[in-house]
Design a protein around this motif. Structure first.
Motif, mmCIF file in Angstrom:
data_model
loop_
_atom_site.group_PDB
_atom_site.id
_atom_site.type_symbol
_atom_site.label_atom_id
_atom_site.label_comp_id
_atom_site.label_asym_id
_atom_site.label_seq_id
_atom_site.Cartn_x
_atom_site.Cartn_y
_atom_site.Cartn_z
ATOM 1 N N LEU A 300 -4.933 -2.263 5.395
ATOM 2 C CA LEU A 300 -4.255 -3.344 6.267
ATOM 3 C C LEU A 300 -4.999 -3.669 7.581
ATOM 4 O O LEU A 300 -5.198 -4.667 7.885
ATOM 5 C CB LEU A 300 -2.855 -3.169 6.409
ATOM 6 N N LEU A 301 -5.495 -2.569 8.207
ATOM 7 C CA LEU A 301 -6.160 -2.491 9.691
ATOM 8 C C LEU A 301 -7.548 -2.630 9.352
ATOM 9 O O LEU A 301 -8.147 -3.362 10.237
ATOM 10 C CB LEU A 301 -5.511 -1.373 10.346
ATOM 11 N N ASP A 302 -8.366 -1.725 8.573
ATOM 12 C CA ASP A 302 -9.495 -1.693 8.283
ATOM 13 C C ASP A 302 -9.904 -1.271 7.311
ATOM 14 O O ASP A 302 -9.754 -0.124 6.526
ATOM 15 C CB ASP A 302 -10.221 -0.748 9.657
ATOM 16 N N GLN A 303 -10.955 -2.253 6.590
ATOM 17 C CA GLN A 303 -11.440 -2.012 4.938
ATOM 18 C C GLN A 303 -12.444 -0.988 5.500
ATOM 19 O O GLN A 303 -13.645 -1.103 6.059
ATOM 20 C CB GLN A 303 -11.939 -3.172 4.435
ATOM 21 N N PRO A 304 -12.665 0.080 4.419
ATOM 22 C CA PRO A 304 -13.873 0.981 4.548
ATOM 23 C C PRO A 304 -15.131 -0.037 4.332
ATOM 24 O O PRO A 304 -15.198 -0.769 3.119
ATOM 25 C CB PRO A 304 -13.510 2.089 3.804
ATOM 26 N N ARG A 305 -16.217 0.412 4.811
ATOM 27 C CA ARG A 305 -17.581 -0.004 4.527
ATOM 28 C C ARG A 305 -18.583 1.027 4.669
ATOM 29 O O ARG A 305 -18.278 1.981 5.188
ATOM 30 C CB ARG A 305 -18.013 -1.272 5.340
#
Length: 316
Positions: A300-305
């Motif tokens: 919800l807060l930060d998508q892994p990349r």
């Protein structure tokens, strides 16, 4: 018990009588082997192609190892990062967890490295994988220094039980950091509470080694278990990551709620940062912020990349 009575033993059926092998001396065998070694095989006549490719076997596709990727037991992986988001305030050091992901996955996760480790049944495989991750990450940090220096950042790597028990892992980390001129404070290691329970001696030595090197430690899946208490005063310990099963039901049940509040308050007294994982709703995030947690982590807060994209983002 066996007896001579009963059904007769069936005789072996042979189409032709077996030829009785004649006695061959050791000298004759040696001479024959030497002759084969010298002459190998008789060359086929010109134009006669003796090789026959089996039609029923399909070749497995060869996966290529691209930039920022590595091969581990036939599987191609790459490093991803997910940022821990501050629940109150802004600025300060950015905190990232390093994740190992299937580089050729059709879906979000693909083949997990844990599955590969289970399949290979090699006690040293866990440490081998974590060494690769350290080398890949620190090498990237050495090349992309501006990314984490201009916006101060630190990275933490999950280490498994095999790595914690490896007495040479700490010296490998120290030499890798030195070789790429990366400060130890920018690198940390996440140790599960389960390891604290089952590997007391190994964890003790590992944390002491981190203290000497200067790397920080994260206690992962923390639940206030008494076996993990002994390391709460370690100078290397900087973060407590709560067990997500507790935080996910804390808004509905009083006991988990009390545990979360107790850990949040205790971490402040100890000077530690408290982190909630797998935060998937705004309501949970807001409640965690209200009871005093410092960071939250989740899709919800930060998508892994991919780690490589982090450098591209900083150049924009």
């Amino acid at each position: 018990e066996l007896s001579g009575e009963g059904d007769p033993v069936p005789e072996l059926i042979q189409d032709e009588p077996a030829e009785v092998a004649k006695d061959i001396s050791a000298e004759e065998v040696t001479t024959e082997v030497e002759a084969l070694a010298e002459n190998e095989f008789e060359a086929p006549p010109e134009g006669d192609d003796m090789s026959v490719a089996p039609e029923y076997i399909e070749e497995a596709p060869q996966l290529s190892v691209g930039e920022g990727q590595f091969e581990f037991y036939g599987q191609i992986f790459e490093l991803h990062v997910q940022q821990l988001i501050k629940l109150k305030g802004t600025g300060g050091t950015r905190r990232f967890e390093v994740l190992v992901r299937d580089a050729h996955a059709d879906n979000e996760f693909g083949v997990a490295p844990e599955r590969v480790l289970q399949d290979v049944h090699d006690p040293s495989a866990n440490s081998d994988l974590d060494r690769i991750v350290v080398e890949q990450l620190v090498s990237w940090m050495g090349v992309n220094r501006a990314v984490w220096e201009n916006e101060p950042s630190s990275f933490s790597i999950n280490v498994g039980m095999g790595t914690i028990a490896d007495p040479k892992f700490a010296s490998f980390v120290a030499s890798t950091l030195k070789g790429h001129k990366v400060p130890a404070k920018a690198l940390g290691f996440e140790i599960s509470e389960k390891s604290c329970i089952e590997q007391v001696r190994d964890v003790d030595q590992f944390i002491q080694a981190c203290e000497k090197i200067g790397c920080h430690v994260v206690l992962d899946d923390f639940t206030l278990h008494h076996s993990a208490m002994r390391w709460l005063g370690s100078p290397a310990l900087k973060f407590l990551k709560l067990e997500p099963k507790i935080t996910s039901i804390a808004m509905k049940e009083r006991v988990p709620q009390a545990i979360v509040v107790a850990i949040a308050q205790a971490s402040k007294v100890l000077g530690l940062s408290c982190v909630a994982k797998r935060v998937d709703t705004p309501a949970v995030r807001d409640w965690l912020s209200a009871v005093g947690l410092d960071y939250a982590q989740g899709f919800l807060l930060d998508q892994p990349r991919a780690l490589l994209k982090l450098a591209a983002e900083s150049r924009k």
